[in-house]
Scaffold this active site. Structure first.
Site, PDB file in Angstrom:
ATOM      1  N   ILE A  83       0.859  -1.191   0.000  1.00 49.24           N
ATOM      2  CA  ILE A  83       0.000   0.000   0.000  1.00 49.24           C
ATOM      3  C   ILE A  83       0.894   1.239   0.000  1.00 49.24           C
ATOM      4  O   ILE A  83       1.732   1.408   0.889  1.00 49.24           O
ATOM      5  CB  ILE A  83      -0.945  -0.028   1.223  1.00 49.24           C
ATOM      6  CG1 ILE A  83      -1.801  -1.304   1.183  1.00 49.24           C
ATOM      7  CG2 ILE A  83      -1.825   1.224   1.241  1.00 49.24           C
ATOM      8  CD1 ILE A  83      -2.696  -1.521   2.382  1.00 49.24           C
ATOM      9  N   HIS A  89       9.115   3.231  -0.212  1.00 51.46           N
ATOM     10  CA  HIS A  89       9.743   2.232  -1.085  1.00 51.46           C
ATOM     11  C   HIS A  89       8.730   1.549  -1.994  1.00 51.46           C
ATOM     12  O   HIS A  89       9.029   0.549  -2.612  1.00 51.46           O
ATOM     13  CB  HIS A  89      10.437   1.144  -0.249  1.00 51.46           C
ATOM     14  CG  HIS A  89      11.391   1.676   0.751  1.00 51.46           C
ATOM     15  ND1 HIS A  89      12.380   2.587   0.432  1.00 51.46           N
ATOM     16  CD2 HIS A  89      11.502   1.450   2.073  1.00 51.46           C
ATOM     17  CE1 HIS A  89      13.060   2.886   1.517  1.00 51.46           C
ATOM     18  NE2 HIS A  89      12.548   2.224   2.528  1.00 51.46           N
TER      19      HIS A  89
HETATM   20  N1  INI Z   1       5.586  -5.373   2.673  1.00 54.41           N
HETATM   21  C1  INI Z   1       4.367  -5.574   2.129  1.00 54.41           C
HETATM   22  O1  INI Z   1       4.007  -6.705   1.810  1.00 54.41           O
HETATM   23  N2  INI Z   1       3.524  -4.525   1.954  1.00 54.41           N
HETATM   24  C2  INI Z   1       3.879  -3.247   2.276  1.00 54.41           C
HETATM   25  O2  INI Z   1       3.045  -2.321   2.086  1.00 54.41           O
HETATM   26  C3  INI Z   1       5.153  -3.022   2.844  1.00 54.41           C
HETATM   27  N3  INI Z   1       5.542  -1.709   3.249  1.00 54.41           N
HETATM   28  O3  INI Z   1       4.700  -0.808   3.252  1.00 54.41           O
HETATM   29  O4  INI Z   1       6.712  -1.464   3.584  1.00 54.41           O
HETATM   30  C4  INI Z   1       6.021  -4.134   3.031  1.00 54.41           C
HETATM   31  N4  INI Z   1       7.251  -3.996   3.541  1.00 54.41           N
HETATM   32  C5  INI Z   1       8.024  -5.108   4.032  1.00 54.41           C
HETATM   33  C6  INI Z   1       8.833  -5.790   2.952  1.00 54.41           C
HETATM   34  O5  INI Z   1       8.004  -6.546   2.099  1.00 54.41           O
HETATM   35  C7  INI Z   1       9.859  -6.752   3.560  1.00 54.41           C
HETATM   36  O6  INI Z   1       9.194  -7.710   4.337  1.00 54.41           O
HETATM   37  C8  INI Z   1      10.899  -6.050   4.442  1.00 54.41           C
HETATM   38  O7  INI Z   1      11.492  -4.963   3.741  1.00 54.41           O
HETATM   39  C9  INI Z   1      12.015  -7.017   4.869  1.00 54.41           C
HETATM   40  O8  INI Z   1      12.720  -7.511   3.718  1.00 54.41           O
END
Ligand code: INI
Length: 174
Positions: A83, A89
């Site tokens: 989202i 990022h």
């Molecule tokens: N992961 C998601 O699945 N959705 C998101 O919106 C999100 N945001 O907003 O940051 C998100 N971040 C975590 C990412 O997928 C990894 O788990 C994390 O960076 C560790 O590698």
């Protein structure tokens, strides 16, 4: 008359791996329920469904790759919710996740379905993870169809291995 190969939505005897992100669980758990409902209601047995939960969308491809390489599944379904409002990022995460999932499919030759929501707002994500419109359900139907298409394609003899030039479907392949 052209020969047409189409998948069927019949899950009996098919096995599916599901990879679901926990990030935004209030959305991804609904996608997962939608997907499981779709598989069950199309005849997939409980023991033929394997769910792997991962921290977030970014971790989906590596687990999808592992499951796809295991030889145990007819298709892999990837579920997640990214989202925009919650991360600077967003664009990187969406690009990496979609590229990774697509690579797994091409590298392994197995259907790997993209059920990852990429939305600007929580409201948009909720609208796609509801009881009436649920992208998890829709992606599971695509997984059933693709598993069936791939099974039928593997029955089609190539012209080289089939000099008579006639496929199992009765139309000419050469
Ligand atoms: N992961 C998601 O699945 N959705 C998101 O919106 C999100 N945001 O907003 O940051 C998100 N971040 C975590 C990412 O997928 C990894 O788990 C994390 O960076 C560790 O590698």
């Amino acid at each position: 008359m052209a020969g047409v190969i189409e998948g069927e939505l019949r899950g009996e005897g098919l096995r599916f791996g599901i990879v679901a992100g926990r990030f935004n669980d209030f959305i991804t758990s609904r996608l997962l329920e939608g997907a499981l409902d779709a598989f069950r209601s199309h005849g997939v047995r409980e023991e033929d469904l394997t769910v792997v939960r991962v921290p977030g969308a970014f971790e989906i491809p590596v687990v999808a790759r592992h499951l796809a390489g295991s030889g145990r599944f007819h298709a892999i379904l990837c579920l997640g919710a990214v989202i925009r409002g919650e991360t600077p990022h967003f664009d990187y995460l969406c690009a990496e996740t979609s590229r990774g999932i697509g690579s797994v499919a091409l590298e392994t030759g197995l259907p790997v379905l993209f059920g990852v929501l990429t939305t600007d707002t929580v409201e948009q994500a909720e609208a796609r993870a509801g009881g009436k419109s649920n992208k998890g359900w829709e992606a599971a139907l695509a997984a059933l169809e693709m598993a069936s298409v791939m099974a039928k394609l593997s029955d089609v003899k190539s012209p080289r291995s089939n000099p008579s030039g006639t496929s199992d479907f009765g139309f000419r392949t050469s």
